[in-house]
Motif scaffolding. Structure first.
Motif, PDB file in Angstrom:
ATOM      1  N   UNK A 182       6.664  28.259  36.310  1.00  0.00           N
ATOM      2  CA  UNK A 182       6.219  26.907  35.358  1.00  0.00           C
ATOM      3  C   UNK A 182       4.889  26.423  34.934  1.00  0.00           C
ATOM      4  N   UNK A 183       4.109  26.916  35.811  1.00  0.00           N
ATOM      5  CA  UNK A 183       2.418  26.555  34.803  1.00  0.00           C
ATOM      6  C   UNK A 183       2.423  27.727  33.894  1.00  0.00           C
ATOM      7  N   UNK A 184       3.276  28.500  33.524  1.00  0.00           N
ATOM      8  CA  UNK A 184       3.296  30.042  32.149  1.00  0.00           C
ATOM      9  C   UNK A 184       4.638  30.255  31.529  1.00  0.00           C
ATOM     10  N   UNK A 185       4.604  28.994  31.083  1.00  0.00           N
ATOM     11  CA  UNK A 185       6.402  28.948  30.506  1.00  0.00           C
ATOM     12  C   UNK A 185       6.239  30.351  29.186  1.00  0.00           C
ATOM     13  N   UNK A 186       5.880  29.886  28.442  1.00  0.00           N
ATOM     14  CA  UNK A 186       5.338  31.141  27.346  1.00  0.00           C
ATOM     15  C   UNK A 186       4.807  32.777  27.861  1.00  0.00           C
ATOM     16  N   UNK A 187       4.790  32.656  28.731  1.00  0.00           N
ATOM     17  CA  UNK A 187       4.425  34.294  28.972  1.00  0.00           C
ATOM     18  C   UNK A 187       5.422  34.567  30.168  1.00  0.00           C
ATOM     19  N   UNK A 188       5.533  36.181  29.398  1.00  0.00           N
ATOM     20  CA  UNK A 188       6.758  37.150  29.924  1.00  0.00           C
ATOM     21  C   UNK A 188       6.133  37.520  31.112  1.00  0.00           C
ATOM     22  N   UNK A 189       7.668  37.594  32.364  1.00  0.00           N
ATOM     23  CA  UNK A 189       7.350  37.983  33.676  1.00  0.00           C
ATOM     24  C   UNK A 189       8.165  38.558  33.581  1.00  0.00           C
ATOM     25  N   UNK A 190       7.479  39.266  34.794  1.00  0.00           N
ATOM     26  CA  UNK A 190       8.269  40.633  35.267  1.00  0.00           C
ATOM     27  C   UNK A 190       9.056  40.457  36.872  1.00  0.00           C
ATOM     28  N   UNK A 191       9.545  39.880  36.857  1.00  0.00           N
ATOM     29  CA  UNK A 191       9.998  39.640  38.782  1.00  0.00           C
ATOM     30  C   UNK A 191      10.540  40.864  39.326  1.00  0.00           C
ATOM     31  N   UNK A 192      10.114  41.053  41.039  1.00  0.00           N
ATOM     32  CA  UNK A 192      10.732  41.793  42.110  1.00  0.00           C
ATOM     33  C   UNK A 192      12.455  42.075  41.540  1.00  0.00           C
ATOM     34  N   UNK A 193      12.559  43.779  41.667  1.00  0.00           N
ATOM     35  CA  UNK A 193      14.652  43.361  41.059  1.00  0.00           C
ATOM     36  C   UNK A 193      15.147  43.157  39.974  1.00  0.00           C
ATOM     37  N   UNK A 194      14.215  42.629  38.770  1.00  0.00           N
ATOM     38  CA  UNK A 194      15.418  41.998  37.944  1.00  0.00           C
ATOM     39  C   UNK A 194      14.801  43.006  36.192  1.00  0.00           C
ATOM     40  N   UNK A 195      15.373  43.191  35.850  1.00  0.00           N
ATOM     41  CA  UNK A 195      15.463  44.244  34.730  1.00  0.00           C
ATOM     42  C   UNK A 195      14.301  43.501  33.411  1.00  0.00           C
ATOM     43  N   UNK A 243      -6.340  35.532  34.548  1.00  0.00           N
ATOM     44  CA  UNK A 243      -6.186  36.249  35.763  1.00  0.00           C
ATOM     45  C   UNK A 243      -7.152  34.638  36.564  1.00  0.00           C
ATOM     46  N   UNK A 244      -8.390  34.279  35.752  1.00  0.00           N
ATOM     47  CA  UNK A 244      -8.533  32.635  36.502  1.00  0.00           C
ATOM     48  C   UNK A 244      -7.861  31.035  36.784  1.00  0.00           C
ATOM     49  N   UNK A 245      -6.862  31.534  35.310  1.00  0.00           N
ATOM     50  CA  UNK A 245      -5.873  30.262  35.608  1.00  0.00           C
ATOM     51  C   UNK A 245      -5.129  30.284  36.592  1.00  0.00           C
ATOM     52  N   UNK A 246      -4.517  31.590  37.184  1.00  0.00           N
ATOM     53  CA  UNK A 246      -3.190  32.641  37.945  1.00  0.00           C
ATOM     54  C   UNK A 246      -4.642  31.763  39.397  1.00  0.00           C
ATOM     55  N   UNK A 247      -5.752  32.166  39.599  1.00  0.00           N
ATOM     56  CA  UNK A 247      -6.003  31.470  40.680  1.00  0.00           C
ATOM     57  C   UNK A 247      -6.306  29.989  40.772  1.00  0.00           C
ATOM     58  N   UNK A 248      -6.102  29.893  39.872  1.00  0.00           N
ATOM     59  CA  UNK A 248      -6.453  28.132  39.807  1.00  0.00           C
ATOM     60  C   UNK A 248      -4.899  26.884  40.370  1.00  0.00           C
ATOM     61  N   UNK A 249      -4.275  27.633  40.204  1.00  0.00           N
ATOM     62  CA  UNK A 249      -2.977  27.576  40.199  1.00  0.00           C
ATOM     63  C   UNK A 249      -2.383  28.018  41.628  1.00  0.00           C
ATOM     64  N   UNK A 250      -2.721  28.992  42.443  1.00  0.00           N
ATOM     65  CA  UNK A 250      -2.204  28.963  43.670  1.00  0.00           C
ATOM     66  C   UNK A 250      -3.728  29.600  44.786  1.00  0.00           C
ATOM     67  N   UNK A 251      -4.572  28.219  44.181  1.00  0.00           N
ATOM     68  CA  UNK A 251      -6.102  28.698  45.012  1.00  0.00           C
ATOM     69  C   UNK A 251      -5.843  28.128  46.248  1.00  0.00           C
ATOM     70  N   UNK A 252      -7.364  28.131  47.156  1.00  0.00           N
ATOM     71  CA  UNK A 252      -7.227  27.910  48.467  1.00  0.00           C
ATOM     72  C   UNK A 252      -6.646  26.233  48.940  1.00  0.00           C
ATOM     73  N   UNK A 253      -5.829  26.251  49.124  1.00  0.00           N
ATOM     74  CA  UNK A 253      -5.521  24.531  49.930  1.00  0.00           C
ATOM     75  C   UNK A 253      -3.946  24.311  49.335  1.00  0.00           C
ATOM     76  N   UNK A 254      -3.453  25.143  48.632  1.00  0.00           N
ATOM     77  CA  UNK A 254      -2.363  24.787  47.802  1.00  0.00           C
ATOM     78  C   UNK A 254      -1.455  24.821  48.904  1.00  0.00           C
ATOM     79  N   UNK A 255      -0.481  24.194  48.822  1.00  0.00           N
ATOM     80  CA  UNK A 255       0.166  23.944  49.900  1.00  0.00           C
ATOM     81  C   UNK A 255       1.590  23.928  48.536  1.00  0.00           C
ATOM     82  N   UNK A 256       3.386  24.176  49.242  1.00  0.00           N
ATOM     83  CA  UNK A 256       4.292  24.865  48.811  1.00  0.00           C
ATOM     84  C   UNK A 256       5.307  23.993  49.606  1.00  0.00           C
TER      85      UNK A 256
END
Length: 139
Positions: A19-32, A86-99
């Motif tokens: 959701x944070x990077x909708x225009x970036x292609x992402x390789x997920x585990x176990x997915x072609x 990488x800094x954007x990713x770090x900010x997205x999942x920074x210390x204190x993030x709760x899901x």
């Protein structure tokens, strides 16, 4: 307990990144996945460590997981673009993030590590290592 990732944890983290990077292609585990030729993409994997198993009750435990998010950028353009992502990713999942996913509570308790850069085949790779603690209640 088997050392496997809780599906809710994986789903919550992958959805947040997607959701944070909708225009970036992402390789997920176990997915072609076919890497794009001339653009950045992300690759996500999870390393599951032994769970913490306090004796609150027999159905509760904590998963200790390292989420590896690899920023894979085109070569011969330096590392600035990949490190910025990488800094954007770090900010997205920074210390204190709760899901919260289902009944699983996922916490980021430490600042994610940007682990330098390297060249692999035809890509500049910048890993972001995110330590997760997931509180799981089995039914």
């Amino acid at each position: 307990f088997p050392v496997t990732i809780n599906a809710d944890t994986k789903r919550a983290v992958e959805r947040r990144i997607k959701n944070a990077f909708p225009t970036t292609k992402i390789a997920f585990e176990g997915v072609s996945f076919t890497a794009p030729n001339n653009e950045m993409y992300l690759a996500i994997s999870f390393r599951v460590n032994s769970p913490t198993d306090p004796t609150f009750n027999r159905w509760y435990y904590r998963e200790n997981i390292t989420c590896n998010i690899f920023i894979c950028d085109v070569p011969n353009k330096g590392t600035a673009n990949a490190i910025a992502k990488a800094e954007e990713v770090r900010t997205l999942l920074d210390k204190g993030t709760f899901l919260l996913e289902g009944t699983t509570r996922i916490h980021v308790l430490e600042t994610p590590q940007i682990a330098g850069s390297s060249i692999a085949i035809d890509r500049v790779i910048v890993p972001v290592l995110v330590s997760l603690t997931a509180e799981v209640s089995r039914d």
